[in-house]
Write an enzyme that holds these catalytic residues in place. Structure first.
Site, PDB file in Angstrom:
ATOM      1  N   HIS A 376       0.797  -1.225   0.000  1.00 39.67           N
ATOM      2  CA  HIS A 376       0.000   0.000   0.000  1.00 39.67           C
ATOM      3  C   HIS A 376       0.829   1.273   0.000  1.00 39.67           C
ATOM      4  O   HIS A 376       0.291   2.343   0.253  1.00 39.67           O
ATOM      5  CB  HIS A 376      -0.920   0.024   1.223  1.00 39.67           C
ATOM      6  N   LYS A 567      -8.802  13.255   4.722  1.00 38.67           N
ATOM      7  CA  LYS A 567      -7.903  12.105   4.707  1.00 38.67           C
ATOM      8  C   LYS A 567      -6.884  12.285   5.834  1.00 38.67           C
ATOM      9  O   LYS A 567      -6.793  13.346   6.448  1.00 38.67           O
ATOM     10  CB  LYS A 567      -7.188  11.960   3.362  1.00 38.67           C
ATOM     11  N   ARG A 568      -6.142  11.238   6.101  1.00 42.33           N
ATOM     12  CA  ARG A 568      -5.102  11.300   7.115  1.00 42.33           C
ATOM     13  C   ARG A 568      -4.181  12.484   6.849  1.00 42.33           C
ATOM     14  O   ARG A 568      -3.821  12.752   5.704  1.00 42.33           O
ATOM     15  CB  ARG A 568      -4.322   9.977   7.084  1.00 42.33           C
ATOM     16  N   LYS A 573       0.258  14.063   1.405  1.00 43.44           N
ATOM     17  CA  LYS A 573      -1.127  14.287   0.967  1.00 43.44           C
ATOM     18  C   LYS A 573      -1.403  15.768   0.714  1.00 43.44           C
ATOM     19  O   LYS A 573      -2.418  16.129   0.155  1.00 43.44           O
ATOM     20  CB  LYS A 573      -2.107  13.703   1.985  1.00 43.44           C
ATOM     21  N   THR A 675      -8.978   5.884  -1.844  1.00 48.01           N
ATOM     22  CA  THR A 675     -10.347   5.439  -2.112  1.00 48.01           C
ATOM     23  C   THR A 675     -11.346   6.565  -1.838  1.00 48.01           C
ATOM     24  O   THR A 675     -12.477   6.504  -2.302  1.00 48.01           O
ATOM     25  CB  THR A 675     -10.725   4.211  -1.257  1.00 48.01           C
TER      26      THR A 675
END
Length: 836
Positions: A376, A567-568, A573, A675
């Site tokens: 991942h 998101k985290r 990110k 996702t």
């Protein structure tokens, strides 16, 4: 070669065939069942029942409809001796179960009507259920989607994980900063689980290894160990539109000796329960902070604990039904979800060689036929490694096994590529260059028959970068399985209004077969349908606005563009890039240069790991920027910033349907898949993103005109770094960017502490801007202007949003699981004959 399995334990309950099938009572009308459970399970009457009582009453009622299917599904698997999939994951972010179970069982309308008859509302009752604190982000939510799809597709499967007492943490925001609180989700009864004390396992730690000579050769005995009891709790996983109910088995750590009466009688009360506290710590918290030596030991303990218990459980189930070990790969398929359960490779060898007394070569053949591994991450620093010293102390026998696996593997590589010492060093399971560490990803690759990435780009990059050497050694081992999401949770449950609209036009089949959603594509050209679609989105945005007011006290305009990044919190990110754009918009509004911009609400949500200081600083910066922007009268409703606290599944079910714009802006080449991008698009949001992870495939599916792509590509990122990327060049040549960074660094958003965000500025400038925010800034800002222009044309925006929904069929987790089943697990659907 034929080997005989250990004689299975005798089943003392299998004496009367009539007792092996559950007695199926005709289900009571829901209203009557609710009244019965309120009286007989809760012990109250409706006149003084609390909201929690009504939740438990409803959960018991829905659970009744699960139980017979659950029992008979498992009995059918056992009777047919089917091949089963075992999905090992440190996280299962399953969310709330009541609504999901009722929808999957097809009884949601009856439950809603039954509650209405007694003066209750299903939505309000469901709000009383805590989110199961069994995960953190995408990894755990993916696992939950997968077990849903396996049940829906009638694939015999069991998920294995940990029953965390407190999950990761419950996030609150105090004075703009993240505060971690224990998430005590088990404070009240968890109605959905069933304890199975008859299936407990002993898990060993520490000790030493002694060699014993026998007629079969040298045996290795792991002695003087400390044991922890793994107590299983089973959770039913109902499929949609089927009678299949699969099982999720979660392990809880219990002390082998919970209470020492001698110490207690001596007055040493703390010592008397020391063993219990030490054991139970293992399953208390997801991802304990590993910045200390004790934290690192606890993490490895945690991973081995659930892997050992699961492996023992799998082998017990196999040996109870089979006597020939050659059948193991025909009956068992084990999927490792990321590197956390990679120790399972060594544990399976330990069980087969040390307990079942198979010879090494035969045992290794079996191991490499049953395991598959999902990677991942593309970032080497994210791949888990453990010090040899820690391994030798905590799991001495497993270190020996890993050494032997590595020795034989390197011999094979040396024969295939003689004299390439550097290759041997790079692929070795033991990293000798950083203080001798065990590379868990390497163990997983070597021990698995198949290794997959989770998006087409990610899988190709695995072959050319992270696992290039392994791809050279095993040219057929690496493959791709693009991630997916379950439409049951992320459309049927999260967005009932959109589900209702779609059902009116194309029926209900898309909930089980998402390819049918393509039938709405022609409706994008229908003005009436676009109008109805916009009405659904408006209602969902109003619901989100109401929840934001409740959670944060911030009033937002539901007609504004809802620009959402959830998101985290992590540097790659690039929430920080979003913040840079927010400040740019703020400056333009104040300067009178944004009259053509649509009103915008920028919504952030996500947790930072407790030990990740810089990520927590980014959260604080977001909130400090929000405090200035949201209270500036010159800005008004033209721009608002919100940080939605404690992001979890139930929050996502409100955030995704309410989003207009989906922020997927990671540096190209860093995100494996994502996702959230799929969930937002399925709920009618347009994507702004880089060509990273699954964004690439989403672009291919929805079309170039229906997505906003910006920024450097993966190859351009690599070239920029090779050419000596210098963020100062962008800082000095872009006045808007310079102004934004200076405002952060000079304390404009933190006047009481001007240097508060100097570390963030240093990351962007003096430390090299590792994730190339400054390189992508100008293109990102320009692309956001295109977003604003399009949003002001409601018809054009809704047309593109409908096409996004219609073209999401590829991203169903049913498609993903179908590919796993046929290409990796080689398992078929099996429908249990269940009478509902």
């Amino acid at each position: 070669m034929t080997a005989t399995a250990k004689k299975p334990r005798k089943n003392s309950n299998a004496t009367n065939p009539a007792l092996t099938q559950p007695f199926l009572l005709e289900q009571l009308p829901i209203e009557q069942a609710l009244q019965n459970h309120l009286t007989f399970s809760i012990g109250k009457s409706s006149s003084w029942a609390t909201p929690r009582d009504w939740y438990q009453t409803t959960a018991f009622t829905v659970r009744d409809h699960l139980m017979s299917r659950w029992v008979m599904t498992r009995d059918a698997y056992r009777s047919a001796n089917t091949k089963r999939v075992y999905y090992l994951s440190l996280e299962f972010l399953i969310g709330r179960m009541l609504s999901n179970a009722a929808l999957n069982l097809g009884i949601a309308p009856e439950v809603s009507a039954g509650l209405h008859a007694v003066g209750q509302q299903l939505e309000a009752v469901s709000e009383m259920e805590p989110d199961a604190a069994l995960g953190n982000g995408g990894l755990g939510r993916l696992a939950a989607c997968f077990v849903d799809s396996m049940a829906t597709m009638d694939i015999p499967a069991t998920g294995y994980g940990i029953r965390y007492d407190y999950g990761m943490f419950r996030q609150s925001i105090e004075q703009g900063q993240q505060v971690e609180n224990p998430d005590n989700w088990l404070r009240y009864q968890n109605i959905w689980e069933v304890q199975r004390p008859e299936h407990t396992c002993d898990v060993k730690f520490y000790g030493r290894v002694v060699q014993v000579h026998s007629e079969k050769g040298i045996e290795h005995h792991w002695v003087d160990t400390e044991s922890v009891v793994a107590m299983p709790y089973d959770v039913p996983v109902p499929g949609y539109g089927t009678q299949t109910v699969n099982n999720l088995r979660l392990w809880s750590a219990k002390a082998a000796k919970e209470f020492d009466l001698a110490h207690f009688n001596d007055g040493n009360y703390e010592k008397s329960v020391e063993g219990r506290h030490s054991a139970e710590t293992i399953s208390q918290v997801l991802y304990p902070n590993d910045s200390s030596a004790s934290g690192k030991e606890l993490r490895l303990k945690q991973q081995y604990f659930f892997v050992s218990a699961s492996t023992q459980d799998i082998l017990h189930r196999f040996t109870a039904a089979n006597k020939d070990w050659n059948l193991l790969p025909e009956k068992v398929a084990i999927q490792l979800n990321d590197t956390h359960p990679a120790i399972a490779v060594a544990e399976m060898m330990h069980q087969l060689v040390d307990h079942y007394r198979l010879n090494w070569e035969f045992a290794w053949t079996l191991v490499t036929k049953v395991f598959a591994y999902t990677n991942h991450t593309l970032m080497p620093e994210a791949l888990e490694t453990w010090s040899v010293d820690l391994f030798s102390t905590l799991l001495p026998r497993h270190l020996e096994i890993i050494y032997e696996i590595n020795h034989r593997f390197l011999q094979m590589v040396n024969q295939q590529f003689p004299g390439d010492a550097d290759l041997l060093r790079r692929v070795s399971i033991i990293d000798e260059s950083h203080g001798r560490r065990v590379r868990m990803a390497h163990l997983a690759v070597v021990g698995s028959h198949t290794v997959n990435g989770v998006a087409a780009l990610h899988s190709e990059l695995l072959k050319t970068t992270l696992f290039a050497d392994f791809h050279k050694i095993y040219p057929n081992k690496l493959t791709n399985m693009t991630n997916g999401i379950t439409p049951r949770r992320w459309l049927n449950q999260a967005n009932p209004l959109l589900t209702q609209l779609l059902t009116q036009h194309i029926g209900t089949g898309f909930q089980k077969d998402l390819t049918l959603i393509q039938q709405i594509e022609p409706l994008a050209a229908d003005a009436d349908f676009r109008k109805a679609f916009r009405a659904v989105k408006a209602a969902n945005k109003q619901r989100l606005a109401d929840k934001i007011l409740q959670k944060t006290g911030v009033v937002i305009d539901p007609t504004a563009l809802f620009d959402v990044q959830i998101k985290r919190i992590h540097e790659y990110k690039r929430q920080l890039l979003n913040v840079l754009h927010v400040i740019t918009l703020y400056n333009r509004i104040r300067a009178g240069q944004a009259s053509d911009q649509a009103p915008r609400v920028v919504i952030f949500a996500g947790k930072a790991a407790p030990g990740y200081w810089l990520a927590k600083q980014i959260i604080r910066l977001i909130n400090d920027v929000a405090a200035i922007v949201n209270h500036d009268p010159a800005v008004g409703n033209r721009l608002k910033v919100v940080f939605y606290p404690n992001y979890e599944v139930s929050a996502a079910e409100i955030l995704f349907p309410g989003a207009d714009l989906s922020e997927q802006i990671s540096t190209a080449g860093t995100e494996a898949s994502g996702t959230g991008n799929m969930k937002m698009a399925l709920n009618g949001a347009l994507t702004i993103g880089t060509l990273d992870g699954a964004n690439v495939e989403i672009k291919e599916e929805v079309g170039d005109d229906n997505i906003f792509i910006f920024g450097l590509t993966t190859s351009e990122v690599a070239q920029a770094k090779a050419d000596g990327y210098n963020p100062w060049d962008y800082y000095h040549t872009n006045p808007e960017l310079k102004q934004v960074i200076d405002m952060i660094g000079n304390g404009f958003f933190s006047v009481e502490e001007p240097s508060r965000y100097q570390a963030i500025v240093d990351t962007l400038l003096t430390k090299g801007d590792h994730y190339l925010l400054l390189a992508d800034y100008a293109d990102y800002v320009a692309t956001q202007a295109k977003v604003s222009t399009l949003y002001q044309d409601a018809d054009a925006w809704s047309h593109k949003a409908i096409l996004n929904v219609a073209r999401m069929a590829k991203f169903s987790s049913d498609r993903t699981i179908g590919e796993y089943a046929s290409q990796i697990w080689h398992v078929s659907s099996f429908k249990a004959a269940v009478t509902a």
